[in-house]
Design a protein around this motif. Sequence first.
Motif, mmCIF file in Angstrom:
data_model
loop_
_atom_site.group_PDB
_atom_site.id
_atom_site.type_symbol
_atom_site.label_atom_id
_atom_site.label_comp_id
_atom_site.label_asym_id
_atom_site.label_seq_id
_atom_site.Cartn_x
_atom_site.Cartn_y
_atom_site.Cartn_z
ATOM 1 N N UNK A 57 0.841 -1.205 0.000
ATOM 2 C CA UNK A 57 0.000 0.000 0.000
ATOM 3 C C UNK A 57 0.877 1.256 0.000
ATOM 4 N N UNK A 58 1.927 1.247 0.820
ATOM 5 C CA UNK A 58 2.832 2.392 0.867
ATOM 6 C C UNK A 58 3.584 2.533 -0.457
ATOM 7 N N UNK A 72 9.768 2.325 -4.561
ATOM 8 C CA UNK A 72 10.703 1.522 -3.767
ATOM 9 C C UNK A 72 11.191 2.264 -2.528
ATOM 10 N N UNK A 73 10.874 3.564 -2.415
ATOM 11 C CA UNK A 73 11.147 4.282 -1.177
ATOM 12 C C UNK A 73 10.355 3.731 -0.001
ATOM 13 N N UNK A 74 9.306 2.951 -0.313
ATOM 14 C CA UNK A 74 8.503 2.330 0.743
ATOM 15 C C UNK A 74 9.346 1.363 1.580
ATOM 16 N N UNK A 102 17.128 -3.865 -3.084
ATOM 17 C CA UNK A 102 18.019 -4.589 -2.172
ATOM 18 C C UNK A 102 19.145 -3.681 -1.688
ATOM 19 N N UNK A 103 19.621 -2.787 -2.547
ATOM 20 C CA UNK A 103 20.657 -1.836 -2.122
ATOM 21 C C UNK A 103 20.135 -0.978 -0.970
ATOM 22 N N UNK A 104 18.877 -0.507 -1.090
ATOM 23 C CA UNK A 104 18.282 0.321 -0.029
ATOM 24 C C UNK A 104 18.108 -0.482 1.257
#
Length: 471
Positions: free
Chosen positions: A137-138, A144-146, A429-431
């Motif tokens: 939902x986010x 991908x900032x979620x 995956x980096x985040x």
Amino acid sequence: MKKVVQWGLPISIITFTVLHFVTYFNGNEFLLDLLSISGMGILLFAVILYTPPKIKMPFGLFIAGLLIITFSDSHLMEGLMDGFREMRNMIGLLVTVPMISWVLREEPFLEAIMGFGHRFLNTSRKFYFGMISFTQIIAYFLLFGSISMMYQFVDMILKDESGEAWEHFKGTALLRGFSLSVMWVVSIPSFAYVVESMGASLGVSIIQGMFVSIAGIMVALLFSKFEEKSYGVDLTAGLKTEIEELLSHTADEKQMNRIVLEFMILFVSLFGSIFILSSFVEIELLILIPLVVMVWILTYYVSKRRLNKLFDLAKKYVQKDMAHQSYQLCVMLGAGILIFALSHTEFASLIVDGIYSLQEVLPFLNVLYFLPFMVIILGFFGLGPLTVMVLVAGILESIYLPYPPELIVLAVTLGSSISILLSPMIMPIIMLSGENGLSGFKNGIGFNWKFGVVIYLMVMGYVQVRVYMGW
């Protein structure tokens, strides 16, 4: 010179975005040429600002496309002008969609939802379900900032719990949740692009992806049960302690309920507007989404009487944040040049011939088995889901495939989903690795390869049954 470049980049981006929407409704030749020139400006200023070594991928895509145009029958200047407009829809989307996050940060929505639903999240399995579901939902708001935002929120709740078992618990839920979202969340550019490119029904594609997501959540819950047992840690006991401490600091119940209701209205209004208007308005999906987003944001800030805040956010976005978008925009521009160049060669015919040759050798396999692997393999070379989707869908557009477009969308987004789960070379995956300190290999392949295999078999089973039954 530095100031010229720093201002030239956002001005080029704004000019491109505005002309993109203007020329969609009024295809004036002069304005179209100006659109292409502003696209050149974005790439030129980004190269000067960051230098070619720091933007190797977009610069490489541009050079590859330029070389193909040079040695093909196309006129170089005309090819460049057309190529810079090839991905205009995606650039318009990429510039506007990040603005959705402005609204999400106006209220403590996550904290309120946690306080509201704590009774349903009081075991490790329920909490895992909440994380994997809410991440999707986010993702509607933050893409991908979620992953980063949800990790920080969950880490705040579980601040006293550490160790690989807890990081596995948090990391797999968030990564699996986001990976499932790319198969149905319409504001994710890669999904929107492939639906538009394949001419698929938006409603069918969303519903189909949502069912796959629900099934994927059930599989993830089953995996988490066995994974928790293998670590030999009682996550539920630690979870209950942390939730009780968090609730002792939450705001009053009336305010909490108001914020939760507001979040539900925001989500439904954004999702519903795009979904309903796409059925009744003859506008391309990649044009409709950013237009709805801008009206939705403006409506929110007008209703809250915070237009001054909106102006400040927009000013900050233009002065600082927009430059951070330039890498992705340059990837799209470079990919556009390459796709345009390839469309004027025999590349698509070679792909078709290769597919038919493979089917002659393995007649029991059809191309839908292989489409996910095209995306997965490119993901392991560091190409993000959006870049891969643009390249793959750009090729598939020129190939006749005798399958419903919604099945092609599902097969390609399945590849994107598995790539997000496994590839340590791409941003999700980096985040996550940046947040939890574990290696990209462990967060990706180490924790999720079995889940990825099961998701592939499950989705491909559904796809092949539909193909066999002729649905």
